[in-house]
Write a protein that holds these residues in place. Structure first.
Motif, PDB file in Angstrom:
ATOM      1  N   SER A 174      59.188  17.857  22.337  1.00 52.52           N
ATOM      2  CA  SER A 174      60.216  17.114  23.049  1.00 52.52           C
ATOM      3  C   SER A 174      60.163  17.433  24.525  1.00 52.52           C
ATOM      4  O   SER A 174      59.763  18.523  24.943  1.00 52.52           O
ATOM      5  CB  SER A 174      61.598  17.487  22.512  1.00 52.52           C
ATOM      6  N   GLY A 175      60.609  16.496  25.342  1.00 59.00           N
ATOM      7  CA  GLY A 175      60.842  16.806  26.743  1.00 59.00           C
ATOM      8  C   GLY A 175      61.950  17.840  26.852  1.00 59.00           C
ATOM      9  O   GLY A 175      62.752  18.007  25.940  1.00 59.00           O
ATOM     10  N   GLY A 176      61.984  18.562  27.967  1.00 58.48           N
ATOM     11  CA  GLY A 176      63.010  19.590  28.155  1.00 58.48           C
ATOM     12  C   GLY A 176      64.399  19.028  27.957  1.00 58.48           C
ATOM     13  O   GLY A 176      64.742  17.977  28.500  1.00 58.48           O
ATOM     14  N   ASP A 177      65.210  19.710  27.187  1.00 59.15           N
ATOM     15  CA  ASP A 177      66.525  19.196  26.848  1.00 59.15           C
ATOM     16  C   ASP A 177      67.507  20.352  26.762  1.00 59.15           C
ATOM     17  O   ASP A 177      67.202  21.474  27.150  1.00 59.15           O
ATOM     18  CB  ASP A 177      66.456  18.426  25.527  1.00 59.15           C
ATOM     19  N   ASN A 178      68.675  20.097  26.205  1.00 57.96           N
ATOM     20  CA  ASN A 178      69.703  21.132  26.160  1.00 57.96           C
ATOM     21  C   ASN A 178      69.880  21.683  24.750  1.00 57.96           C
ATOM     22  O   ASN A 178      69.109  21.389  23.848  1.00 57.96           O
ATOM     23  CB  ASN A 178      71.022  20.577  26.706  1.00 57.96           C
ATOM     24  N   LEU A 179      70.909  22.483  24.563  1.00 55.78           N
ATOM     25  CA  LEU A 179      71.117  23.160  23.278  1.00 55.78           C
ATOM     26  C   LEU A 179      71.537  22.217  22.157  1.00 55.78           C
ATOM     27  O   LEU A 179      71.581  22.618  20.993  1.00 55.78           O
ATOM     28  CB  LEU A 179      72.154  24.269  23.440  1.00 55.78           C
ATOM     29  N   ALA A 180      71.848  20.975  22.506  1.00 53.82           N
ATOM     30  CA  ALA A 180      72.261  20.008  21.484  1.00 53.82           C
ATOM     31  C   ALA A 180      71.082  19.224  20.907  1.00 53.82           C
ATOM     32  O   ALA A 180      71.257  18.403  20.009  1.00 53.82           O
ATOM     33  CB  ALA A 180      73.286  19.034  22.068  1.00 53.82           C
ATOM     34  N   SER A 181      69.888  19.470  21.407  1.00 49.30           N
ATOM     35  CA  SER A 181      68.728  18.674  21.020  1.00 49.30           C
ATOM     36  C   SER A 181      68.325  18.921  19.570  1.00 49.30           C
ATOM     37  O   SER A 181      68.089  20.061  19.165  1.00 49.30           O
ATOM     38  CB  SER A 181      67.556  19.015  21.945  1.00 49.30           C
ATOM     39  N   THR A 182      68.226  17.854  18.792  1.00 46.01           N
ATOM     40  CA  THR A 182      67.751  17.918  17.411  1.00 46.01           C
ATOM     41  C   THR A 182      66.761  16.782  17.171  1.00 46.01           C
ATOM     42  O   THR A 182      66.735  15.799  17.911  1.00 46.01           O
ATOM     43  CB  THR A 182      68.900  17.810  16.399  1.00 46.01           C
ATOM     44  N   PHE A 183      65.950  16.912  16.118  1.00 44.24           N
ATOM     45  CA  PHE A 183      64.958  15.905  15.764  1.00 44.24           C
ATOM     46  C   PHE A 183      65.415  15.105  14.552  1.00 44.24           C
ATOM     47  O   PHE A 183      66.041  15.643  13.636  1.00 44.24           O
ATOM     48  CB  PHE A 183      63.628  16.565  15.407  1.00 44.24           C
ATOM     49  N   SER A 184      65.052  13.834  14.527  1.00 39.98           N
ATOM     50  CA  SER A 184      65.235  13.019  13.338  1.00 39.98           C
ATOM     51  C   SER A 184      64.206  13.419  12.291  1.00 39.98           C
ATOM     52  O   SER A 184      63.018  13.572  12.604  1.00 39.98           O
ATOM     53  CB  SER A 184      65.067  11.543  13.680  1.00 39.98           C
ATOM     54  N   TYR A 185      64.644  13.562  11.044  1.00 40.88           N
ATOM     55  CA  TYR A 185      63.696  13.865   9.977  1.00 40.88           C
ATOM     56  C   TYR A 185      62.934  12.625   9.528  1.00 40.88           C
ATOM     57  O   TYR A 185      62.081  12.714   8.641  1.00 40.88           O
ATOM     58  CB  TYR A 185      64.407  14.545   8.816  1.00 40.88           C
ATOM     59  N   ASP A 186      63.207  11.478  10.143  1.00 38.35           N
ATOM     60  CA  ASP A 186      62.333  10.322   9.975  1.00 38.35           C
ATOM     61  C   ASP A 186      61.075  10.488  10.822  1.00 38.35           C
ATOM     62  O   ASP A 186      60.055   9.847  10.560  1.00 38.35           O
ATOM     63  CB  ASP A 186      63.048   9.032  10.409  1.00 38.35           C
ATOM     64  N   LEU A 187      61.161  11.353  11.824  1.00 42.68           N
ATOM     65  CA  LEU A 187      60.040  11.588  12.728  1.00 42.68           C
ATOM     66  C   LEU A 187      59.219  12.807  12.324  1.00 42.68           C
ATOM     67  O   LEU A 187      57.989  12.773  12.347  1.00 42.68           O
ATOM     68  CB  LEU A 187      60.559  11.763  14.159  1.00 42.68           C
ATOM     69  N   VAL A 188      59.901  13.908  11.980  1.00 41.82           N
ATOM     70  CA  VAL A 188      59.202  15.162  11.676  1.00 41.82           C
ATOM     71  C   VAL A 188      59.628  15.692  10.312  1.00 41.82           C
ATOM     72  O   VAL A 188      60.694  15.342   9.792  1.00 41.82           O
ATOM     73  CB  VAL A 188      59.480  16.229  12.759  1.00 41.82           C
TER      74      VAL A 188
END
Length: 207
Positions: free
Chosen positions: A104-118
């Motif tokens: 991911s690009g640099g982000d904050n502490l709220a950043s999460t990934f979709s499990y449709d992606l990973v």
């Protein structure tokens, strides 16, 4: 029958060491015979992809930079279409792949990934951000499949209490995986490699 390619997200705040972590992990995983590719995300640049290409670990065609053009949250969580298309192209071009990293690009502490992606994702924080990071209860920190607490070597120089970080991380993540790393010396990287091999690739690491 075409094999399934494992997908592992790597997220975390700006400067936490996501790309540096990949620079360390890629050669270690390649020594295990793992076929890799990488998709990086940046707002309006492909700088992280170019940095990895300059290292020469992988054929440059196996490193794809995605320019999200919007908040990194969007491309890894709300609408991961651009990343999914990049992954599909890599899977078609390199059917032998075992694993694709999605940084991911640099982000904050709220950043999460979709499990449709990973299939799983790593969240990277660094000790230099302070020993109060676990107490902030960021969604990425709490929900990630593996948290990597990076730059443990600088704790004495930034006034961070590493023992406190360890305790509060354990208290908040309960039984979820954590690794403490120093990318300069390689300390803790074996824990990350073991996680990837055993949890995503279902094989034993030889480290």
């Amino acid at each position: 029958m075409k094999k399934s390619v494992a997908r592992l997200g790597v997220g975390g705040p700006v400067g936490s060491g996501k790309t540096a972590l990949l620079e360390c992990l890629i050669p270690l995983l390649m020594k295990q015979g793992i076929e890799l590719a990488v998709v990086t995300n940046d707002l309006l640049t492909t700088e992280d992809a170019m940095r990895l290409k300059r290292k020469g670990f992988l054929p440059t065609e196996r490193i794809v930079g995605v320019e999200t053009g919007s908040c990194p949250h969007t491309a890894i969580r709300e609408d991961p279409t651009m990343n999914l298309l990049a992954i599909k192209d890599l899977e078609i071009a390199y059917p032998q792949l075992d694993l694709i990293f999605v940084e991911s690009g640099g982000d904050n502490l709220a950043s999460t990934f979709s499990y449709d992606l990973v299939d799983a994702y790593i969240f990277v924080i660094d000790v230099g951000a302070g020993d109060d990071i676990p107490r902030k209860n960021g969604a990425g920190f709490l929900q990630a499949d593996l948290v990597v607490i990076n730059k443990i070597d600088i704790a004495p120089y930034v006034g961070a209490d590493l023992d406190l970080i360890r305790k509060e991380t354990s208290d908040r993540r309960i039984d979820k995986a954590v690794a403490y790393t120093n990318c300069k010396t390689g300390e803790g990287l074996d824990r990350v490699v073991d996680y990837i091999c055993e949890t995503l690739l279902f094989r034993s690491s030889n480290l």
